[in-house]
Design a protein around this motif. Structure first.
Motif, mmCIF file in Angstrom:
data_model
loop_
_atom_site.group_PDB
_atom_site.id
_atom_site.type_symbol
_atom_site.label_atom_id
_atom_site.label_comp_id
_atom_site.label_asym_id
_atom_site.label_seq_id
_atom_site.Cartn_x
_atom_site.Cartn_y
_atom_site.Cartn_z
ATOM 1 N N VAL A 293 0.823 -1.204 0.000
ATOM 2 C CA VAL A 293 0.000 0.000 0.000
ATOM 3 C C VAL A 293 0.864 1.265 0.000
ATOM 4 O O VAL A 293 0.358 2.374 0.048
ATOM 5 C CB VAL A 293 -0.929 0.039 1.237
ATOM 6 C CG1 VAL A 293 -1.894 -1.129 1.198
ATOM 7 C CG2 VAL A 293 -0.129 0.016 2.523
ATOM 8 N N TYR A 294 2.174 1.102 -0.051
ATOM 9 C CA TYR A 294 3.058 2.260 0.077
ATOM 10 C C TYR A 294 3.576 2.781 -1.261
ATOM 11 O O TYR A 294 3.491 3.952 -1.555
ATOM 12 C CB TYR A 294 4.248 1.936 0.990
ATOM 13 C CG TYR A 294 3.812 1.435 2.337
ATOM 14 C CD1 TYR A 294 3.381 2.331 3.314
ATOM 15 C CD2 TYR A 294 3.796 0.074 2.630
ATOM 16 C CE1 TYR A 294 2.952 1.883 4.553
ATOM 17 C CE2 TYR A 294 3.376 -0.386 3.860
ATOM 18 C CZ TYR A 294 2.953 0.517 4.822
ATOM 19 O OH TYR A 294 2.525 0.073 6.041
ATOM 20 N N ARG A 295 4.149 1.886 -2.071
ATOM 21 C CA ARG A 295 4.755 2.374 -3.303
ATOM 22 C C ARG A 295 3.665 2.801 -4.280
ATOM 23 O O ARG A 295 2.699 2.069 -4.490
ATOM 24 C CB ARG A 295 5.629 1.297 -3.955
ATOM 25 C CG ARG A 295 6.379 1.840 -5.186
ATOM 26 C CD ARG A 295 7.395 0.858 -5.697
ATOM 27 N NE ARG A 295 6.772 -0.441 -5.956
ATOM 28 C CZ ARG A 295 6.460 -0.882 -7.156
ATOM 29 N NH1 ARG A 295 6.705 -0.167 -8.214
ATOM 30 N NH2 ARG A 295 5.908 -2.056 -7.308
ATOM 31 N N PRO A 296 3.837 3.980 -4.878
ATOM 32 C CA PRO A 296 2.826 4.431 -5.836
ATOM 33 C C PRO A 296 2.622 3.400 -6.945
ATOM 34 O O PRO A 296 3.592 2.885 -7.493
ATOM 35 C CB PRO A 296 3.417 5.718 -6.407
ATOM 36 C CG PRO A 296 4.456 6.164 -5.443
ATOM 37 C CD PRO A 296 4.923 4.952 -4.732
ATOM 38 N N ALA A 297 1.382 3.105 -7.243
ATOM 39 C CA ALA A 297 1.005 2.237 -8.366
ATOM 40 C C ALA A 297 1.433 0.779 -8.231
ATOM 41 O O ALA A 297 1.417 0.030 -9.199
ATOM 42 C CB ALA A 297 1.498 2.791 -9.698
ATOM 43 N N ASN B 223 -7.823 0.854 1.460
ATOM 44 C CA ASN B 223 -7.403 0.234 2.716
ATOM 45 C C ASN B 223 -5.889 0.343 2.842
ATOM 46 O O ASN B 223 -5.150 -0.142 1.995
ATOM 47 C CB ASN B 223 -7.829 -1.230 2.737
ATOM 48 C CG ASN B 223 -7.541 -1.891 4.090
ATOM 49 O OD1 ASN B 223 -6.839 -1.333 4.932
ATOM 50 N ND2 ASN B 223 -8.110 -3.069 4.299
ATOM 51 N N LEU B 224 -5.436 1.007 3.903
ATOM 52 C CA LEU B 224 -4.001 1.228 4.053
ATOM 53 C C LEU B 224 -3.368 0.263 5.049
ATOM 54 O O LEU B 224 -2.238 0.440 5.464
ATOM 55 C CB LEU B 224 -3.732 2.671 4.488
ATOM 56 C CG LEU B 224 -4.033 3.729 3.407
ATOM 57 C CD1 LEU B 224 -3.756 5.131 3.938
ATOM 58 C CD2 LEU B 224 -3.211 3.481 2.152
ATOM 59 N N ASN B 225 -4.142 -0.752 5.449
ATOM 60 C CA ASN B 225 -3.612 -1.691 6.421
ATOM 61 C C ASN B 225 -3.322 -3.048 5.759
ATOM 62 O O ASN B 225 -4.229 -3.847 5.542
ATOM 63 C CB ASN B 225 -4.622 -1.854 7.557
ATOM 64 C CG ASN B 225 -4.138 -2.824 8.607
ATOM 65 O OD1 ASN B 225 -3.065 -3.420 8.456
ATOM 66 N ND2 ASN B 225 -4.908 -2.977 9.663
ATOM 67 N N PRO B 226 -2.058 -3.304 5.459
ATOM 68 C CA PRO B 226 -1.717 -4.533 4.744
ATOM 69 C C PRO B 226 -2.083 -5.795 5.510
ATOM 70 O O PRO B 226 -2.381 -6.830 4.905
ATOM 71 C CB PRO B 226 -0.204 -4.440 4.540
ATOM 72 C CG PRO B 226 0.271 -3.233 5.228
ATOM 73 C CD PRO B 226 -0.888 -2.442 5.705
ATOM 74 N N VAL B 227 -2.073 -5.709 6.852
ATOM 75 C CA VAL B 227 -2.399 -6.903 7.647
ATOM 76 C C VAL B 227 -3.846 -7.313 7.377
ATOM 77 O O VAL B 227 -4.136 -8.492 7.141
ATOM 78 C CB VAL B 227 -2.182 -6.643 9.158
ATOM 79 C CG1 VAL B 227 -2.457 -7.907 9.951
ATOM 80 C CG2 VAL B 227 -0.762 -6.151 9.413
ATOM 81 N N SER B 228 -4.740 -6.339 7.375
ATOM 82 C CA SER B 228 -6.143 -6.697 7.164
ATOM 83 C C SER B 228 -6.404 -7.098 5.710
ATOM 84 O O SER B 228 -7.211 -7.986 5.434
ATOM 85 C CB SER B 228 -7.066 -5.565 7.618
ATOM 86 O OG SER B 228 -7.213 -4.596 6.598
ATOM 87 N N ILE B 229 -5.693 -6.451 4.768
ATOM 88 C CA ILE B 229 -5.873 -6.862 3.362
ATOM 89 C C ILE B 229 -5.457 -8.322 3.199
ATOM 90 O O ILE B 229 -6.152 -9.110 2.570
ATOM 91 C CB ILE B 229 -5.045 -5.986 2.389
ATOM 92 C CG1 ILE B 229 -5.428 -4.503 2.529
ATOM 93 C CG2 ILE B 229 -5.266 -6.434 0.937
ATOM 94 C CD1 ILE B 229 -4.582 -3.569 1.679
ATOM 95 N N ALA B 230 -4.311 -8.679 3.799
ATOM 96 C CA ALA B 230 -3.813 -10.045 3.677
ATOM 97 C C ALA B 230 -4.818 -11.039 4.249
ATOM 98 O O ALA B 230 -5.113 -12.069 3.643
ATOM 99 C CB ALA B 230 -2.460 -10.177 4.374
ATOM 100 N N ALA B 231 -5.351 -10.697 5.439
ATOM 101 C CA ALA B 231 -6.312 -11.593 6.088
ATOM 102 C C ALA B 231 -7.554 -11.766 5.215
ATOM 103 O O ALA B 231 -8.046 -12.883 5.006
ATOM 104 C CB ALA B 231 -6.689 -11.046 7.463
#
Lengths: 317, 442
Positions: free
Chosen positions: B137-141, B163-171
């Motif tokens: 969610v950090y690097r542009p594009a 969504n800026l939370n990679p933990v929840s995206i992964a889950a």
């Protein structure tokens, strides 16, 4: 204006922080190697070799430094730890100095060129696009009008990535979308910069491994095309090197220079590696100056390289 | 790819040439050269020292063998030591769990996103349903990049805009994969520095939350001395299960591979060999060691050919060959299959003995370009029935593709000869078959 004064206090702290790992490694290791020693013996030189080599200084440059140090010690008679540190520091500073190059002291100095055209090249994943984003920010802050050219038309979403940097910096991005001819993007970007009175024009290119001949030829072409819009462009061909790269960095510099006459280096990710030593090796082995260093992930974490500051940072306890 | 290291070692062995046996003195010289070569190849200083010490001990112990030249003996000793260092055998990726969860981790720019897609493609070709999740969610594009690659290889990508939370995206991605009956889910993550505590904690949290069956550390083959520290730092946090070594199609000597393997004792499972989505190879320790010594890698070449060649297409062409109906259209499709296998120079480099010979040679990927251009300038009818291509048609084809008429003639002639040759071969095969039909041939 003195050589050191352009580094504001804040900037210098960032450099110190960025080099934290390099600094502690190099400085502390050398101190440790010297503990309980009253003379420079083979054992110490062996240790020094290890310290420099593991800092990615490179074996050639390491041997050169050791050789010079040995001569100095024989001549000057070494007595204490601090003196040896000093000698070593002088030798490293000297190596960086031999590489005579004028690095401007701030981003507002464009050497009388308008637009000042920079073409950015490098292997995959070294941080070309990010460096361009940071450069645009610095030039913008120096009051310059900046135009970017999205010449990486190959890697998925690379144009998108540059456009986001363009938005962040509020600068115009010339783009033709993905899978288009990068040379024509470069041509149009320089043309746009000329027509719109921009001060700086930075062209992105796709990452390519330097042993892929076709891709290197493409790079030569992109470069050639720019001079058709404006004679003498690109003024700066910037090779971006990842500071954590090992000895392959030398081959990269060689091949990219052969294809595009690289005349400036940017060293990225210097904050992540204990091996800022690569700066020393690079400065010694190529006659291309390190111009910019990336010392952090923030948009402001790009600096013009100052060798004196760098050596100071390495040896400050 | 390890050209530089092997040529350096060869030089080191030369010092030994013409000497009767290995003694402490002459081995010391060679060992020093080997060490320098290894360090120059980015093998970690300490490990290089360790390797050369072992080599030295083994070499001196072996000095009784006077029948073998010292140089050859050293090659074998170094080879054995490298194989031992690389860990002996090929390691496959885990197939545990349903879905099998694979987490990708590594520094910025090491090639995580590209290799997430390459790996997905690799798994897909094995006939398993696979999904990818965009958690950078950090690097542009970065998310956009994975989406584009996903579309290219036809693999679905799970992402959450905003969504800026990679933990929840992964889950959520794992949940999504379960619901959609994907057999494998690969989680792409942002690049992070080993010293960035916050980011390292984040990936630690991802691991804790999704409990991956496989954690792959993606590392640039060009990495220098710091490879050891980085690998160790990632391993301390993630206890990863394997390594993907990327950008090996460059001319790096790849010593980092040796260092990482030794320091974290985790297997290298894949190597990335190019920008195409097919350019992912399983890592073979024994082959790699042989490669270091310049012995080529014919097995990889054959496997890659098998993998890329479309079985049905090959069968179809085979049939046409038998019936003597091979056309320019078939020829074109064969060229395209060869091109799919990757960079021509890489392919040739895998043939034993060729690697060194073409080191400085410019092998253009465009070798087939002119042939293709000529064929593209033919009408469909001309491609199917080359016999109708008369003088005026040749002239038209030549001007259509911008090549000389001589070149067109040459291609037609070669094609004709090729067909004749196939015809002869078919006759033999045919004869064999018909003879089998006779009772006394049983």
């Amino acid at each position: 204006m003195g050589i050191f004064s352009f580094f504001s206090k804040e900037k210098k702290e960032k450099l110190d922080q960025g080099l934290e790992k390099t600094k502690t490694s190099l400085f502390e290791k050398i101190s440790k190697a010297l503990v309980g020693k009253s003379s420079v013996d083979d054992d110490f030189l062996d240790k020094l070799e290890e310290i420099l080599v593991t800092s990615d200084v490179g074996i050639e440059t390491t041997l050169k430094i050791i050789d010079r140090l040995q001569k100095r010690v024989a001549k000057d008679k070494y007595t204490g730890t601090s003196e040896l540190q000093n000698l070593l520091r002088q030798e490293i500073a000297l190596l960086l100095d031999e590489n005579k190059s004028e690095i401007p002291v701030d981003f507002s100095d464009l050497q009388g060129k308008k637009p000042y055209v920079i073409m950015v090249v490098g292997v995959n994943g070294v941080g070309k696009t990010t460096t361009i984003g940071k450069l645009a920010n610095q030039f913008k802050k120096a009051g310059k009008k900046v135009v970017l050219g999205a010449g990486d038309t190959f890697r998925a979403a690379a144009v998108q990535q540059l456009k986001i940097w363009g938005e962040r910096n509020e600068v115009h991005v010339v783009e033709h979308g993905m899978n288009t001819d990068p040379a024509s993007v470069a041509f149009d970007a320089v043309k746009y910069a000329v027509d719109n009175g921009a001060d700086v024009c930075i062209i992105d290119t796709a990452g390519r491994l330097h042993n892929k001949i076709n891709l290197m030829t493409e790079l030569s072409k992109i470069k050639r095309v720019m001079s058709k819009v404006l004679d003498g462009t690109p003024h700066e061909i910037l090779l971006v090197l990842d500071a954590s790269t090992g000895q392959n960095a030398f081959e990269q510099a060689k091949q990219f220079t052969a294809a595009t006459e690289v005349n400036a280096l940017a060293l990225t990710k210097l904050d992540g590696t204990a091996k800022g030593g690569v700066v020393i090796g690079v400065a010694d082995q190529f006659k291309i100056p390190v111009k910019y260093i990336g010392v952090g992930e923030g948009i402001d974490d790009l600096q013009l390289f100052n060798k004196h500051e760098f050596v100071d940072s390495l040896f400050k306890s | 790819m390890f050209d530089n290291l092997s040529s350096k070692l060869e030089k080191a062995f030369k010092t030994l040439k013409g000497q009767g046996k290995i003694t402490e003195i002459n081995v010391a010289e060679t060992v020093k050269e080997i060490r320098k070569a290894l360090i120059d190849a980015d093998v970690n200083y300490k490990i290089a020292k360790q390797v050369t010490d072992t080599i030295k001990d083994n070499a001196i112990g072996a000095n009784v063998l006077t029948t073998v030249s010292p140089g050859k003996l050293m090659v074998k000793i170094v080879n054995d030591e490298l194989v031992a260092l690389f860990g002996g055998k090929t390691e496959e990726i885990s197939t545990e769990g349903n879905p099998t969860i694979i987490l990708m981790a590594g520094l910025q720019g090491s090639g995580k996103t590209t290799h997430t897609a390459k790996l997905a493609n690799f798994i897909k070709r094995k006939g398993k349903s696979v999904m990818m999740a965009a958690c950078d969610v950090y690097r542009p594009a970065a998310i956009e990049q994975l989406k584009v690659l996903g579309a290219q290889i036809d693999v679905p990508v799970y992402f959450e805009e905003g969504n800026l939370n990679p933990v929840s995206i992964a889950a959520n991605a794992v949940k999504h994969a379960k619901e959609n009956n994907a057999r494998v889910i690969i989680i792409d993550t942002a690049g992070r520095l080993a010293i960035d505590e916050q980011m390292m904690n984040e990936i630690g949290d991802i691991k804790k939350t999704i409990k991956p069956h496989e954690i792959l550390f993606v590392v640039d083959a060009m990495t220098g001395q710091d490879a050891v520290n980085t690998a160790k730092a990632f391993n301390d946090v993630l206890d990863f299960t394997g390594v993907i070594l990327t950008k090996l199609d460059g001319d790096t000597r790849g010593g980092a591979a040796l260092s990482i393997k030794t320091v974290v004792e985790k297997p290298i499972k894949f190597v990335g060999m190019g920008e195409k989505m097919e350019a992912l190879d399983v890592f073979h320790p024994d082959r790699m060691a042989q490669r270091i010594l310049g012995m080529g890698d014919i097995v990889t070449l054959v496997e890659r050919a098998q993998d890329v060649f479309d079985k049905e297409e090959s069968d179809r062409i085979q049939k046409k060959l038998l019936k003597d109906q091979f056309t320019f259209q078939d020829f074109l499709s064969q060229i395209q299959q060869i091109k799919k296998m990757g960079n021509l120079k890489d392919l040739m480099g895998m043939i034993p003995g060729v690697g060194k010979a073409i080191k400085d040679l410019d092998v253009s990927d465009d070798a087939f370009k002119h042939i293709e251009a000529i064929i593209y300038s033919m009408t469909p009818k001309e491609r199917e029935t080359p016999d109708i291509i008369n003088g005026s048609r040749r002239k038209r084809i030549a001007s259509g593709c911008g090549r000389d008429i001589q070149e067109v003639n040459q291609l037609l002639k070669q094609f004709d000869e090729m067909r004749k040759m196939m015809k002869t071969m078919n006759k033999f095969q045919g004869a064999g078959r018909s003879m089998k039909g006779l009772p006394f041939m049983r």
